[in-house]
Motif scaffolding. Structure first.
Motif, short mmCIF file in Angstrom:
data_model
loop_
_atom_site.label_atom_id
_atom_site.label_comp_id
_atom_site.label_asym_id
_atom_site.label_seq_id
_atom_site.Cartn_x
_atom_site.Cartn_y
_atom_site.Cartn_z
N HIS A 157 32.14 25.95 25.31
CA HIS A 157 32.68 27.30 25.41
C HIS A 157 31.89 28.26 24.53
O HIS A 157 31.55 29.38 24.95
N ALA A 158 31.59 27.85 23.31
CA ALA A 158 30.82 28.71 22.41
C ALA A 158 29.44 29.02 22.97
O ALA A 158 28.97 30.16 22.91
N TRP A 159 28.79 28.00 23.53
CA TRP A 159 27.44 28.20 24.07
C TRP A 159 27.49 29.08 25.32
O TRP A 159 26.64 29.97 25.50
N LEU A 160 28.47 28.84 26.19
CA LEU A 160 28.58 29.64 27.40
C LEU A 160 28.90 31.10 27.08
O LEU A 160 28.39 32.02 27.73
N THR A 161 29.73 31.31 26.07
CA THR A 161 30.05 32.68 25.66
C THR A 161 28.81 33.39 25.13
O THR A 161 28.55 34.56 25.46
N ALA A 162 28.02 32.67 24.32
CA ALA A 162 26.79 33.26 23.78
C ALA A 162 25.80 33.58 24.90
O ALA A 162 25.09 34.60 24.86
N SER A 163 25.76 32.72 25.91
CA SER A 163 24.79 32.92 27.00
C SER A 163 25.08 34.17 27.81
O SER A 163 24.19 34.72 28.47
N GLN A 164 26.36 34.63 27.79
CA GLN A 164 26.70 35.82 28.55
C GLN A 164 26.08 37.09 27.97
O GLN A 164 26.02 38.10 28.65
N ARG A 165 25.65 37.04 26.72
CA ARG A 165 25.10 38.23 26.06
C ARG A 165 23.57 38.28 26.10
O ARG A 165 23.00 39.31 25.73
N VAL A 166 22.92 37.20 26.50
CA VAL A 166 21.46 37.18 26.44
C VAL A 166 20.89 37.96 27.63
O VAL A 166 21.50 38.02 28.71
N GLU A 168 18.59 37.20 29.68
CA GLU A 168 18.33 36.35 30.84
C GLU A 168 19.53 36.26 31.79
O GLU A 168 19.38 35.87 32.96
N ALA A 169 20.73 36.62 31.28
CA ALA A 169 21.94 36.49 32.11
C ALA A 169 21.86 37.36 33.36
O ALA A 169 22.44 37.02 34.39
N TRP A 170 21.14 38.51 33.27
CA TRP A 170 21.01 39.37 34.45
C TRP A 170 20.33 38.64 35.60
O TRP A 170 20.53 39.01 36.77
N ASN A 171 19.57 37.60 35.30
CA ASN A 171 18.86 36.85 36.34
C ASN A 171 19.64 35.62 36.78
O ASN A 171 19.81 35.36 37.97
N PHE A 172 20.15 34.83 35.79
CA PHE A 172 20.74 33.55 36.20
C PHE A 172 22.09 33.71 36.90
O PHE A 172 22.53 32.79 37.59
N VAL A 173 22.77 34.88 36.76
CA VAL A 173 24.06 35.02 37.44
C VAL A 173 23.89 34.93 38.96
O VAL A 173 24.73 34.34 39.65
N TRP A 174 22.80 35.47 39.48
CA TRP A 174 22.61 35.46 40.94
C TRP A 174 22.31 34.05 41.44
O TRP A 174 22.76 33.67 42.52
N GLU A 175 21.60 33.30 40.63
CA GLU A 175 21.32 31.91 41.01
C GLU A 175 22.60 31.08 41.00
O GLU A 175 22.81 30.23 41.88
N LEU A 176 23.47 31.35 40.02
CA LEU A 176 24.73 30.59 39.93
C LEU A 176 25.76 31.05 40.95
O LEU A 176 26.75 30.35 41.18
N LEU A 177 25.54 32.21 41.56
CA LEU A 177 26.48 32.71 42.58
C LEU A 177 26.16 32.21 43.98
O LEU A 177 26.79 32.65 44.94
N GLN A 178 25.21 31.29 44.10
CA GLN A 178 24.87 30.76 45.42
C GLN A 178 26.06 30.00 46.00
O GLN A 178 26.80 29.33 45.27
N PRO A 179 26.26 30.08 47.31
CA PRO A 179 27.40 29.39 47.95
C PRO A 179 27.40 27.88 47.73
O PRO A 179 28.45 27.24 47.81
N SER A 180 26.24 27.30 47.44
CA SER A 180 26.16 25.86 47.26
C SER A 180 26.76 25.40 45.93
O SER A 180 27.02 24.21 45.76
N LYS A 181 26.96 26.30 45.00
CA LYS A 181 27.50 25.93 43.69
C LYS A 181 29.03 25.72 43.79
O LYS A 181 29.69 26.25 44.69
N ASN A 182 29.57 24.94 42.83
CA ASN A 182 31.02 24.73 42.87
C ASN A 182 31.75 25.98 42.35
O ASN A 182 31.15 26.87 41.73
N THR A 183 33.06 26.00 42.57
CA THR A 183 33.85 27.20 42.27
C THR A 183 33.82 27.56 40.79
O THR A 183 33.75 28.74 40.41
N GLU A 184 33.85 26.54 39.91
CA GLU A 184 33.86 26.83 38.47
C GLU A 184 32.57 27.54 38.05
O GLU A 184 32.61 28.50 37.26
N VAL A 185 31.44 27.11 38.61
CA VAL A 185 30.16 27.73 38.28
C VAL A 185 30.11 29.16 38.84
O VAL A 185 29.65 30.09 38.17
#
Length: 957
Positions: free
Chosen positions: A27-36, A38-55
């Protein structure tokens, strides 16, 4: 760990499925990653339909967080690209998962607001097609919610507010079109489809969101006048009527729709802006009454299958009735057709208050109406001013209400209640007691007649107990020196129940009545007062064996107020205080001892002295037992005044508290109070030597000084010896409070004041040592004592000359404490010292000024700003010796780069210094300057917090 999609997916999996410790790290690491960045880029990759709902949900949440917290990272030329990506993601998830769709819609709302809203229609045009209607409504719903919750600068908030208020009428008009499908003739023959009902839920929710735009502090209602919103209100209420008519049980989506529609009606009609339209208001009250009437008629029964719908309806009726109370009262008092809706609404709420069945077993809706009756009676009393009688229409209303309250006060006799239900019932009965007073505001003395009638008509003990509960609630307004027949009859009923009943609830209530009416009994004629008072005292005493707590409390109140009857029965009361029932529980015993003290204070001195000697000797023995028990237990932490129930110490439990209670009751009779102290004093030295008993001893001594404040001088040497011994054992705040009382009251008459003050202050300072924050209560007590001495008896400050520099150093250190009480008291004393003995403070004034500025800048919490401002004002007002002035010290401290923080520029500092030095009179104006500078130093200027704190007043930078 690198912020790659693979690592992020793994962390999300650990967060949802891992062990507790691993989940916390993830949780601490994921929270920190939201502020970096690079998050502007990886959010679109994680929003792919192939990913599970939690991701996917994590990605959508990250996008929202980035828009809220890191908007400055987005260049203006990329705004359109970001908007298109968000819209594409929303389209991709239009079929779900719902939580991801919702979070993406919220992200789009945040994007719109970060831009200052702009042309809302243009931004949302891609969602305007029929197949995307649900998405459009979702986005429209969350835009006002996001506006109300987002932190944004005042200028951006103003820009958004103007744009959203401009768009609001069009949005509400669109929602009205969705809701007007309820008028379709098709629904005369068949119920609406699930999809249609869901569309009404969405439209009503969206309308409610826009109607609450800006929150309660919005200057103008965004949806136009109440007249403009009446078509919307009619459509919303029509949905409720249709769904109720079509469903015997209104549940699931139909219930959601009804609740959403009623919430929207409340938002549309329950605002301060709506009160300016009386005609529309009375129409709305009539509409909601007409909607609720058939539902109440069918479903206002015990264990109603439509309890949730009824609760929503009643909540809506109450909200609208409270908001339009003035209109409601005016129209209800006129026998016109326009007033029918007002009268019908009052009838409905009377029915709701009298809901059949016991609360909370059979219904949970009658508790929703209590607040309405306060608003109604307040409005009635305001409309019907003192020059005119209350309109006759209200007496039947409040008479019926009072009768209902008696009935609803009944507790179920043979039905078991859980602990939670018992607590709910206790709070409910307290609300009933409060509401009874609103009835008295309209009915006056008629209340006792009404309650007496309810008691006489009661079919069982539960009904009679309920009537006595309501009778008890009226005690505070019993007419002094006047004895209404119904009141006397009810008091006789309470006396009878106290003597004869064996039901615990009835006994408690009857005894409460006796105690509550004690002061009234003392006010009536002497003969009646003595006869009735003696009967009540005897009844309370007789009930001790059956119901000790309530009987003891009633006896204490009766003895304190009915002095003549209590004096006549003093031997019996003293005997009760020494009985086995009286000694079984510390709290009960304190009440009985206090009752005995009041009776003895009113009795003949010769009789009282003999009785007191017996009681005081018993208490002295109990004190000794308690001291031995505490010492045997090691006098460790927690072995307080009530400790040591074993080894024969049960008799001594709470002995110190009983002595204090008896001493307080004897305050009116100084010879008896002195005799008591002389009897118990030999038992107190062991208390002073036992850490856990020092505070109870101080409590006894303080009560002694208070009771003998004008006759304490002969005893003060003995008291002081005990105080000094107690401070050598366990310095504490209660002891400092006692020292303050003695020194201020007797410092000029008693020669030992200097030694007492010096010993107690020295012992406290040594106990605090280098960590005053470890004992915040002692810190606060020490500086509260010093402040009182410095302000009220400044000459006594010289008594502390040897330790005064150390005290000043300690106070300067305590200014930085995070514990508000200690820091506040330290600042207050330093301010008082600056006014009375500035030369003592001057050597440390520069460092103190710097410390105060650091605290203002963020070294301590924001809730400590006020006393820091008062300290600066005192330093500015003080008469310093040559070479000393606040301006110099501030200039020197603020000259340091980055002090108090990097957020404060030279211009900020100069402006702040000039404002502080100039202001020597107004605490309020200085506080405003300090708050502004504090916001600057903390980087909070032009934020929502600053807007709320300073009411949109911004620091010019």
């Amino acid at each position: 760990m690198e912020y790659t999609a693979q690592n992020l997916e793994y962390a999300v999996s650990v967060f949802y499925n891992g062990e507790q410790s691993e989940r916390a790290k993830a949780h601490a690491w994921l929270t920190a990653s939201q502020r970096v960045p690079e998050a502007w880029n990886f959010v679109w990759e994680l929003l792919q339909p192939s990913k599970n709902t939690e991701v996917q949900f994590y990605a959508a949440t990250t996008l929202h967080t980035k828009i809220l917290r890191c908007w400055n990272e987005v260049p203006q030329e990329s705004y359109n690209e970001l908007k298109d990506k968000i819209l594409q993601a929303i389209f991709a998830y239009s079929k779900g998962p719902k939580i991801v769709t919702n979070r993406l819609c919220i992200s789009l709302a945040a994007f719109i607001l970060q831009q200052g809203t702009g042309d809302l229609a243009t931004i949302l045009r891609p969602l305007s097609s029929v197949e995307n209607t649900s998405l459009l409504l979702e986005v429209l719903t969350v835009i006002p919610e996001e506006y109300n919750s987002m932190t944004m600068g005042s200028s951006l908030r103003t820009k958004n507010r103007i744009a959203l208020q401009r768009a609001c009428p069009a949005v509400l008009e669109d929602m009205l079109r969705h809701l007007q499908t309820v008028y379709s003739p098709d629904y005369y023959n068949e119920a609406p489809l699930e999809q249609t009902i869901q569309s009404w839920v969405t439209a009503a929710t969206c309308a409610c969101s826009w109607l609450t735009l800006g929150g309660e502090d919005a200057a103008e209602h965004p949806g136009g006048s109440l007249n403009d919103r009446m078509p919307l209100c009619r459509a919303l209420l029509s949905v409720v009527q249709l769904l109720y008519t079509c469903n015997t049980v209104v549940s699931d989506t139909a219930l959601d729709a009804c609740e959403a529609c009623l919430s929207a009606v409340r938002a549309a009609g329950g605002t301060s802006a709506a009160t300016r339209h009386a005609g529309a208001a009375i129409q709305l009250l009539g509409l909601i009454a007409g909607c609720a009437a058939p539902i109440m008629q069918r479903d206002n029964v015990p264990n109603s299958i439509n309890e949730e719908l009824l609760s929503s309806l009643i909540t809506c009726c109450v909200a609208l009735g409270e908001c339009h109370a003035n209109v409601l009262v005016q129209y209800a008092e006129n026998e016109t057709e326009a007033g029918n809706g007002a009268r019908q609404l009052i009838e409905l709420l009377l029915s709701a208050q009298a809901a059949p069945g016991h609360y909370p077993l059979h219904e949970t809706r009658s508790n929703l109406v209590f607040g309405f009756w306060y608003t109604l009676q307040d409005e009635v009393l305001n409309v019907d001013d003192s020059e005119h009688d209350i309109n006759p229409v209200w007496r039947p209303v409040f008479s019926r209400l009072l009768t209902s309250l008696v009935k609803k006060s009944e507790a179920p006799a043979n039905l078991p209640l859980s602990r939670d239900d018992l607590e709910l019932l206790r709070c409910y009965r307290q609300d009933i007691a409060d509401t009874v007073m609103y009835c008295y505001g309209i009915l006056g003395g008629q209340c006792w007649t009404c309650v007496e009638g309810a008691y006489a008509a009661a079919a069982d003990e539960c009904g009679r107990e309920a009537a006595l509960h309501v009778f008890c609630a009226l005690a505070d307004v019993a007419p002094a020196q006047h004895a209404p027949a119904a009141l006397l009859a009810l008091l006789q009923r309470a006396l009878h129940e106290a003597h004869s009943s064996h039901n615990k609830r009835m006994l408690n209530t009857a005894l409460d009545c006796l105690g509550s009416y004690a002061s009234w009994v003392a006010s009536v004629g002497q003969t009646l007062s003595e006869d009735l008072g003696q009967s009540m005292v005897r009844a309370a005493g007789a009930a001790l064996a059956k119901c000790p707590p309530a009987a003891a409390l009633a006896l204490r109140k009766l003895a304190a107020d009915c002095s003549a009857p209590a004096a006549a029965l003093a031997p019996d009361i003293v005997q009760a205080a020494q009985s086995s029932e009286g000694r079984s529980d510390p709290w009960v015993r304190r009440q009985l001892v206090a009752a005995a003290g009041a009776a003895l204070a009113a009795a003949d001195l010769n009789v009282a002295a003999t009785l007191l000697h017996s009681l005081a000797t018993t208490l002295e023995n109990d004190l000794r037992l308690q001291a031995v028990s505490a010492a045997g237990a090691g006098a460790g932490p927690g072995a307080g005044a009530g400790a040591g129930q074993g080894a024969g110490a049960g008799q001594g439990a709470g002995a110190a508290e009983c002595c204090a209670a008896l001493m307080g009751a004897l305050a009116a009779h100084a010879p008896l109070a002195k005799a008591l102290f002389r009897t118990i004093a030999p038992a107190l030295p062991p208390y002073a030597a036992t850490p856990s008993l020092v505070e109870p001893m101080f409590h006894v001594l303080k009560q002694t000084v208070l009771s003998l404040i004008d006759d304490c001088l002969p005893l003060v040497d003995d008291i002081a010896q005990l105080i000094v011994a107690g401070f050598n054992t366990n310095p504490c705040a209660s002891g400092l409070d006692l020292v303050k009382l003695i020194v201020i009251a007797m410092g000029g008459e008693w020669k030992g004041s200097k030694k007492l003050l010096e010993c107690s202050v020295t012992a406290s300072m040594q106990a605090l040592g280098a960590e005053p924050g470890a004992r915040p209560d002692l810190t606060e007590g020490l500086f509260t004592l010093l402040q009182a001495i410095t302000k009220k008896r400044p000459q006594y400050v010289d008594w502390l000359e040897d330790i005064l520099p150390d005290l000043v150093d300690l106070a300067c250190a305590c200014v930085r404490l995070w514990e508000a009480g200690g820091a506040r008291a330290a600042c207050a004393w330093l301010g008082a010292l600056a006014a009375a003995r500035a030369h003592v403070l001057q050597p440390r004034a520069p460092a103190l000024t710097a410390a105060a500025l650091a605290c203002i800048g963020g070294a301590t919490p924001r809730n400590q700003i006020e006393h820091l401002a008062e300290l600066l004002l005192a330093l500015n007002r003080a008469s310093w010796r040559a070479g000393g002035e606040l301006a110099t010290w501030m200039r020197h401290a603020l000259a340091q780069p980055g002090f108090p923080t990097v957020h404060a520029t030279d211009l900020h500092k100069q402006k702040f210094m000039a404002a502080v030095i100039k202001e020597k009179s107004s605490k309020r104006r200085l506080l405003e300057h300090v708050q502004e500078f504090s916001l600057v130093c903390r980087g909070l200027v032009d934020t929502e917090y600053a807007r709320q704190t300073l009411a949109s007043k911004q620091l010019v930078s």
